[in-house]
Structure formats: C-alpha cells, structure tokens
Write an enzyme that holds these catalytic residues in place. Sequence first.
Site, PDB file in Angstrom:
ATOM      1  N   LEU A   1       0.813  -1.228   0.000  1.00 35.90           N
ATOM      2  CA  LEU A   1       0.000   0.000   0.000  1.00 35.90           C
ATOM      3  C   LEU A   1       0.839   1.267   0.000  1.00 35.90           C
ATOM      4  O   LEU A   1       0.302   2.349  -0.260  1.00 35.90           O
ATOM      5  CB  LEU A   1      -0.924   0.041   1.226  1.00 35.90           C
TER       6      LEU A   1
ATOM      7  N   SER B   1       0.097   9.526  -2.237  1.00 34.01           N
ATOM      8  CA  SER B   1      -1.303   9.252  -2.579  1.00 34.01           C
ATOM      9  C   SER B   1      -2.156  10.480  -2.906  1.00 34.01           C
ATOM     10  O   SER B   1      -3.320  10.333  -3.265  1.00 34.01           O
ATOM     11  CB  SER B   1      -1.956   8.491  -1.417  1.00 34.01           C
TER      12      SER B   1
ATOM     13  N   THR C   1       8.504   7.015  -5.567  1.00 34.28           N
ATOM     14  CA  THR C   1       7.917   6.052  -4.619  1.00 34.28           C
ATOM     15  C   THR C   1       6.998   5.042  -5.322  1.00 34.28           C
ATOM     16  O   THR C   1       7.100   3.834  -5.096  1.00 34.28           O
ATOM     17  CB  THR C   1       7.132   6.794  -3.516  1.00 34.28           C
TER      18      THR C   1
ATOM     19  N   THR D   1      -5.624   1.977  -7.557  1.00 34.62           N
ATOM     20  CA  THR D   1      -6.714   2.958  -7.528  1.00 34.62           C
ATOM     21  C   THR D   1      -7.558   2.926  -8.799  1.00 34.62           C
ATOM     22  O   THR D   1      -7.064   2.535  -9.859  1.00 34.62           O
ATOM     23  CB  THR D   1      -6.112   4.367  -7.355  1.00 34.62           C
ATOM     24  N   ASP D   2      -8.792   3.405  -8.692  1.00 30.03           N
ATOM     25  CA  ASP D   2      -9.642   3.513  -9.889  1.00 30.03           C
ATOM     26  C   ASP D   2      -9.179   4.641 -10.808  1.00 30.03           C
ATOM     27  O   ASP D   2      -9.596   4.725 -11.965  1.00 30.03           O
ATOM     28  CB  ASP D   2     -11.114   3.717  -9.497  1.00 30.03           C
ATOM     29  N   GLU D   3      -8.295   5.525 -10.286  1.00 27.00           N
ATOM     30  CA  GLU D   3      -7.883   6.682 -11.102  1.00 27.00           C
ATOM     31  C   GLU D   3      -7.075   6.271 -12.331  1.00 27.00           C
ATOM     32  O   GLU D   3      -6.920   7.064 -13.258  1.00 27.00           O
ATOM     33  CB  GLU D   3      -7.087   7.675 -10.248  1.00 27.00           C
TER      34      GLU D   3
ATOM     35  N   TYR E   1      -0.108  11.528 -10.284  1.00 29.63           N
ATOM     36  CA  TYR E   1      -0.408  10.450  -9.327  1.00 29.63           C
ATOM     37  C   TYR E   1      -0.951   9.219 -10.047  1.00 29.63           C
ATOM     38  O   TYR E   1      -0.427   8.111  -9.889  1.00 29.63           O
ATOM     39  CB  TYR E   1      -1.418  10.933  -8.269  1.00 29.63           C
TER      40      TYR E   1
ATOM     41  N   LYS F   1       0.627   5.430 -10.543  1.00 29.35           N
ATOM     42  CA  LYS F   1      -0.045   4.200 -10.082  1.00 29.35           C
ATOM     43  C   LYS F   1      -0.270   3.259 -11.277  1.00 29.35           C
ATOM     44  O   LYS F   1      -0.102   2.037 -11.160  1.00 29.35           O
ATOM     45  CB  LYS F   1      -1.384   4.514  -9.406  1.00 29.35           C
TER      46      LYS F   1
ATOM     47  N   ASP G   1      -9.959  25.617  -9.916  1.00 30.33           N
ATOM     48  CA  ASP G   1     -10.096  24.167 -10.104  1.00 30.33           C
ATOM     49  C   ASP G   1      -8.729  23.484 -10.096  1.00 30.33           C
ATOM     50  O   ASP G   1      -7.704  24.107 -10.409  1.00 30.33           O
ATOM     51  CB  ASP G   1     -10.801  23.897 -11.447  1.00 30.33           C
TER      52      ASP G   1
ATOM     53  N   GLY H   1      -6.399  19.565 -14.711  1.00 30.05           N
ATOM     54  CA  GLY H   1      -6.700  18.222 -15.247  1.00 30.05           C
ATOM     55  C   GLY H   1      -7.686  17.444 -14.384  1.00 30.05           C
ATOM     56  O   GLY H   1      -7.629  16.214 -14.342  1.00 30.05           O
TER      57      GLY H   1
HETATM   58  P1  NAD Z   1      -1.552   7.520   2.699  1.00 28.39           P
HETATM   59  O1  NAD Z   1      -0.894   8.644   1.978  1.00 28.39           O
HETATM   60  O2  NAD Z   1      -2.487   7.815   3.814  1.00 28.39           O
HETATM   61  O3  NAD Z   1      -0.433   6.532   3.289  1.00 28.39           O
HETATM   62  C1  NAD Z   1       0.687   6.159   2.564  1.00 28.39           C
HETATM   63  C2  NAD Z   1       1.653   5.465   3.507  1.00 28.39           C
HETATM   64  O4  NAD Z   1       2.795   5.048   2.739  1.00 28.39           O
HETATM   65  C3  NAD Z   1       2.182   6.351   4.640  1.00 28.39           C
HETATM   66  O5  NAD Z   1       2.186   5.645   5.857  1.00 28.39           O
HETATM   67  C4  NAD Z   1       3.598   6.693   4.215  1.00 28.39           C
HETATM   68  O6  NAD Z   1       4.476   6.918   5.306  1.00 28.39           O
HETATM   69  C5  NAD Z   1       3.986   5.439   3.433  1.00 28.39           C
HETATM   70  N1  NAD Z   1       5.027   5.703   2.440  1.00 28.39           N
HETATM   71  C6  NAD Z   1       5.047   6.695   1.516  1.00 28.39           C
HETATM   72  N2  NAD Z   1       6.199   6.634   0.802  1.00 28.39           N
HETATM   73  C7  NAD Z   1       6.883   5.570   1.281  1.00 28.39           C
HETATM   74  C8  NAD Z   1       8.138   4.986   0.950  1.00 28.39           C
HETATM   75  N3  NAD Z   1       8.918   5.499  -0.018  1.00 28.39           N
HETATM   76  N4  NAD Z   1       8.540   3.884   1.615  1.00 28.39           N
HETATM   77  C9  NAD Z   1       7.766   3.354   2.607  1.00 28.39           C
HETATM   78  N5  NAD Z   1       6.587   3.891   2.984  1.00 28.39           N
HETATM   79  C10 NAD Z   1       6.153   4.970   2.322  1.00 28.39           C
HETATM   80  O7  NAD Z   1      -2.243   6.650   1.564  1.00 28.39           O
HETATM   81  P2  NAD Z   1      -3.641   5.870   1.590  1.00 28.39           P
HETATM   82  O8  NAD Z   1      -4.706   6.821   1.253  1.00 28.39           O
HETATM   83  O9  NAD Z   1      -3.732   5.057   2.815  1.00 28.39           O
HETATM   84  O10 NAD Z   1      -3.434   4.906   0.322  1.00 28.39           O
HETATM   85  C11 NAD Z   1      -2.796   3.652   0.476  1.00 28.39           C
HETATM   86  C12 NAD Z   1      -2.734   2.961  -0.871  1.00 28.39           C
HETATM   87  O11 NAD Z   1      -4.044   2.772  -1.382  1.00 28.39           O
HETATM   88  C13 NAD Z   1      -1.989   3.753  -1.938  1.00 28.39           C
HETATM   89  O12 NAD Z   1      -1.254   2.860  -2.721  1.00 28.39           O
HETATM   90  C14 NAD Z   1      -3.085   4.420  -2.752  1.00 28.39           C
HETATM   91  O13 NAD Z   1      -2.666   4.633  -4.083  1.00 28.39           O
HETATM   92  C15 NAD Z   1      -4.164   3.370  -2.665  1.00 28.39           C
HETATM   93  N6  NAD Z   1      -5.553   3.868  -2.757  1.00 28.39           N
HETATM   94  C16 NAD Z   1      -5.977   4.886  -1.957  1.00 28.39           C
HETATM   95  C17 NAD Z   1      -7.316   5.298  -2.014  1.00 28.39           C
HETATM   96  C18 NAD Z   1      -7.844   6.392  -1.120  1.00 28.39           C
HETATM   97  O14 NAD Z   1      -9.004   6.785  -1.277  1.00 28.39           O
HETATM   98  N7  NAD Z   1      -7.086   6.897  -0.169  1.00 28.39           N
HETATM   99  C19 NAD Z   1      -8.195   4.670  -2.908  1.00 28.39           C
HETATM  100  C20 NAD Z   1      -7.703   3.632  -3.734  1.00 28.39           C
HETATM  101  C21 NAD Z   1      -6.386   3.235  -3.630  1.00 28.39           C
HETATM  102  O1  DAU Z   2     -10.307   7.401  -6.467  1.00 25.17           O
HETATM  103  C1  DAU Z   2      -9.328   6.918  -5.596  1.00 25.17           C
HETATM  104  C2  DAU Z   2      -8.407   8.056  -5.195  1.00 25.17           C
HETATM  105  O2  DAU Z   2      -9.156   8.900  -4.333  1.00 25.17           O
HETATM  106  C3  DAU Z   2      -7.131   7.590  -4.517  1.00 25.17           C
HETATM  107  O3  DAU Z   2      -6.374   6.824  -5.404  1.00 25.17           O
HETATM  108  C4  DAU Z   2      -6.301   8.779  -4.021  1.00 25.17           C
HETATM  109  O4  DAU Z   2      -5.171   8.321  -3.310  1.00 25.17           O
HETATM  110  C5  DAU Z   2      -7.175   9.612  -3.109  1.00 25.17           C
HETATM  111  O5  DAU Z   2      -6.472  10.766  -2.690  1.00 25.17           O
HETATM  112  C6  DAU Z   2      -8.472  10.026  -3.815  1.00 25.17           C
HETATM  113  O6  DAU Z   2      -8.207  10.969  -4.887  1.00 25.17           O
HETATM  114  P1  DAU Z   2      -9.164  12.228  -5.165  1.00 25.17           P
HETATM  115  O7  DAU Z   2      -8.387  13.254  -5.883  1.00 25.17           O
HETATM  116  O8  DAU Z   2     -10.461  11.795  -5.743  1.00 25.17           O
HETATM  117  O9  DAU Z   2      -9.451  12.663  -3.630  1.00 25.17           O
HETATM  118  P2  DAU Z   2      -9.444  14.098  -2.902  1.00 25.17           P
HETATM  119  O10 DAU Z   2      -9.967  13.865  -1.527  1.00 25.17           O
HETATM  120  O11 DAU Z   2      -8.150  14.801  -3.058  1.00 25.17           O
HETATM  121  O12 DAU Z   2     -10.533  14.906  -3.733  1.00 25.17           O
HETATM  122  C7  DAU Z   2     -11.865  14.430  -3.857  1.00 25.17           C
HETATM  123  C8  DAU Z   2     -12.628  15.421  -4.732  1.00 25.17           C
HETATM  124  O13 DAU Z   2     -12.769  16.656  -4.017  1.00 25.17           O
HETATM  125  C9  DAU Z   2     -11.899  15.767  -6.023  1.00 25.17           C
HETATM  126  O14 DAU Z   2     -12.869  15.929  -7.046  1.00 25.17           O
HETATM  127  C10 DAU Z   2     -11.215  17.090  -5.724  1.00 25.17           C
HETATM  128  C11 DAU Z   2     -12.162  17.749  -4.732  1.00 25.17           C
HETATM  129  N1  DAU Z   2     -11.533  18.635  -3.724  1.00 25.17           N
HETATM  130  C12 DAU Z   2     -10.480  18.152  -3.020  1.00 25.17           C
HETATM  131  C13 DAU Z   2      -9.851  18.926  -2.065  1.00 25.17           C
HETATM  132  C14 DAU Z   2      -8.678  18.393  -1.281  1.00 25.17           C
HETATM  133  C15 DAU Z   2     -12.035  19.925  -3.495  1.00 25.17           C
HETATM  134  O15 DAU Z   2     -13.019  20.353  -4.134  1.00 25.17           O
HETATM  135  N2  DAU Z   2     -11.412  20.686  -2.554  1.00 25.17           N
HETATM  136  C16 DAU Z   2     -10.338  20.254  -1.831  1.00 25.17           C
HETATM  137  O16 DAU Z   2      -9.797  21.048  -1.002  1.00 25.17           O
END
Ligand code: NAD
Ligand code: DAU
Length: 358
Positions: free
Chosen positions: A90, A94, A109, A139-141, A164, A168, A294, A297
């Site tokens: 994981l 992110s 990373t 991720t779905d992105e 990002y 991924k 905004d 992208g």
């Molecule tokens: P996060 O940013 O909260 O946590 C990332 C973790 O990875 C942290 O603990 C950080 O210290 C560690 N890390 C970063 N760089 C590192 C490195 N070089 N070596 C070792 N550790 C390192 O991320 P998250 O939101 O928990 O996401 C976890 C995974 O799930 C990611 O791969 C992300 O792409 C994926 N993902 C996240 C979401 C979401 O909504 N957050 C959705 C789908 C997939």
């Molecule tokens: O879809 C999965 C992804 O979801 C993960 O892979 C990523 O790690 C995770 O960060 C997340 O990405 P998003 O860009 O969708 O999440 P974020 O919370 O940054 O933004 C959600 C939506 O809200 C997006 O359309 C941007 C908008 N936004 C975000 C922030 C931080 C705002 O309008 N204002 C804000 O300040």
Amino acid sequence: MEPLITDTDKTVGVTGGAGFIGSHVVRLLVKKYPRYRVINIDALTYAGNLENIKDIETYPNYIFERADICSEEHIDRLFSGYQFDAIIHLAAESHVDRSIMDPLAFVKTNVLGTGVLLNACRKQWSHDMEGKRFYHVSTDEVYGSLGDTGFFTEETPYDPRSPYSASKASSDHLVMAYYHTYGLPVVMSNCSNNYGSHHFPEKLIPLMINNIINNKPLPVYGKGENIRDWLWVEDHARAIDTIFHKGKTGGKYNVGGFNEWKNIDLVHLLCRIMDQKLHRPAGESEKLITYVKDRAGHDLRYAIDATKLSRELGWKPSLQFEEGLGKTADWYLENQDWVHHVTSGQYQQYYTEQYGKR
Ligand code: NAD
Ligand code: DAU
C-alpha cells in the site's frame, strides 16, 4: 472456494501500514489472524503516523520496520531477515494535488518503490513460488475520467491523467509484467475513494470536517460538480482481506462503494451533519463554502463496477454513507489531538502553498 493463502503461520509484510488505509489493513490482519506475523514496513513520511496503529502495537504478532521502499539495500535486508510469504503493498504517495506540485516524488515512490519490492520478491521466491503472493493495492484513477454515464470495469483501458494516477498505472503495469515474465504470483485491486478514521486532512472529507470545526473556508474546486464514489475504509480493508486470501493469481478486482456523490452535494451533507454535532444553527457551516480555482486536469467522474468482486468472492460494502460520515465526524471530534499532531509543521507549509493564506 478454498482460500489460496491459509491461516497457518505466515509472515506477511504490509507496506504503508502507518498510513490511512494501511493502518486499517494492519489492524484487521493482526487481530483476525493471530498466527500470522505481520510486519509493517513504512518510511513514516508526512502521511505515515504510528499513532494510527497505537492500539495494536503491543500485539505479539505485530512488528514495525521503518524503511523506504525505494532503498533496494534496505528492502533486500528485510527480505533476507523475515523470509516473507506475502507482501500487501500500500505504500505510496497518494495525494493528487501534491503530485501536481512535485510529480517526480510520485514517480520515485510509486514506480521505483514498487519495482524494488517486486524485484525483492522475485529474488527471494525464485526457487519456490508455492503459497507466495504479492498483492498490489491500486486505484480507480488509472482508468481516467468518466462522462455522465458508465462505470469502470476490470476491462476498462488505462487512461491516467494526473502524475499520481500515471505513477499508479505504471506500478500496475510493472506488477503484471512480473506476473507474465517471471511468473510472480500477484493479485491486484483498484479501489474508489475511501473515507473514515485516520484519513489525512489534506483529502476532501477530513479537510472539510477539520475546517468546519475551525470555522475556516471550505475550498470547493471549480463548481463542485466532480463526482467520486465513496467507500468506508474498513470495507476496503475487508475487501483486501478477501482478495488476498481468495483472489485468483494474476487477477484484478475493482472495489467500490456503489455510492456516487457530486463534491458540492457531499460538502452540503457534511455541513448539515457537523451543524448538528457542533450544536450550530442549521445552515451555519454552509456559509463557509468558498469556490476556488479548479484542480489542473481535474477528472470529472469516477464510478466503479465492483460486481466481479461481489459475484466471485462474495464481498459487499457494509455501511450506509450518512452513517459512515457521522461516524467519521465523531472520530475527528473525539481525536482532535491526532489532528493537531498531523497538521502541525510541514502540513502548514503545504496548506499555504495549495490554498493561500486564509
Ligand atoms: P496515505 O498517503 O495515507 O499513506 C501512505 C503510507 O505510505 C504512509 O504511511 C507513508 O508513510 C507510506 N510511504 C510513503 N512513501 C513511502 C516509501 N517510499 N517507503 C515506505 N513507505 C512509504 O495513503 P492511503 O490513502 O492510505 O493509500 C494507500 C494505498 O491505497 C496507496 O497505494 C493508494 O494509491 C491506494 N488507494 C488509496 C485510495 C484512497 O481513497 N485513499 C483509494 C484507492 C487506492
Ligand atoms: O479514487 C481513488 C483516489 O481517491 C485515490 O487513489 C487517491 O489516493 C485519493 O487521494 C483520492 O483521490 P481524489 O483526488 O479523488 O481525492 P481528494 O480527496 O483529493 O478529492 C476528492 C474530490 O474533491 C476531487 O474531485 C477534488 C475535490 N476537492 C479536493 C480537495 C482536497 C475539493 O473540491 N477541494 C479540496 O480542497
């Protein structure tokens, strides 16, 4: 279906286990599988915090190792020492907005780090891949951006559009390359937006909750019309558990909440929930909504078709969104110390750069 990985003595390395989703995955594994030895490998970047897993740090089947997944030497040393049976990967950079500010950190990373881990598995397991597994959490992105209709399926072609998502997508391709070229036993999932406790307050939901509590502007990008599909983080952790144990080797599973929300509607709902919790007059927090420039992208819509996962492996999301948001708001209100710890220092600098001085 018989589980591919069984609950016998296994050493499972979880990368990124001090982050948001990783901490929920580590907690689930440590508690549910006392016979597993769970090694949390995390560099503790700004997003990693050992407070996230404080409740399980004294469990006898849990070990923390601070390591950067980009360091081949350090990762090889951990592999020699622990002789991992499986890796659940994981660790990543992110946050999309940070990837726009500093794309190479994401290449490093997410691409190089994943390559280092795959290579360590290849070297360690080359003699016998039986019972081994590399699980890549993605991720779905990677699928790009949808219009008003349609869903991402496992067959949707990759079309990443931010640094990002491109990093991924590259890591996903590397994972499949190791499967096809070296026969590495991999499995992968691509999940939609998670929400819940321990979510770093740079992301939409925790940022809005935190700003409502502190009476700060609520920065909505563009017109707030972008759509995300939200999933309770503990449901994602359950999906990872299911796929790790039962997923087909070389397989790919979409994970999603069947729960699409326009950003502006979600922010309005959060304002209503927070007004009640903070005993503010109805409509008070909505006054904080501020439309800002905004995201470059900015993907319009993500929507996951997770029927393969429910049909083949029986997983379903458990929590209704308003209930989940209420629980999330309660967690942030009850854990203001955690918020203060993670939003001090470096975070202030990021916030000013991203949103200006407010
Ligand atoms: P996060 O940013 O909260 O946590 C990332 C973790 O990875 C942290 O603990 C950080 O210290 C560690 N890390 C970063 N760089 C590192 C490195 N070089 N070596 C070792 N550790 C390192 O991320 P998250 O939101 O928990 O996401 C976890 C995974 O799930 C990611 O791969 C992300 O792409 C994926 N993902 C996240 C979401 C979401 O909504 N957050 C959705 C789908 C997939
Ligand atoms: O879809 C999965 C992804 O979801 C993960 O892979 C990523 O790690 C995770 O960060 C997340 O990405 P998003 O860009 O969708 O999440 P974020 O919370 O940054 O933004 C959600 C939506 O809200 C997006 O359309 C941007 C908008 N936004 C975000 C922030 C931080 C705002 O309008 N204002 C804000 O300040």
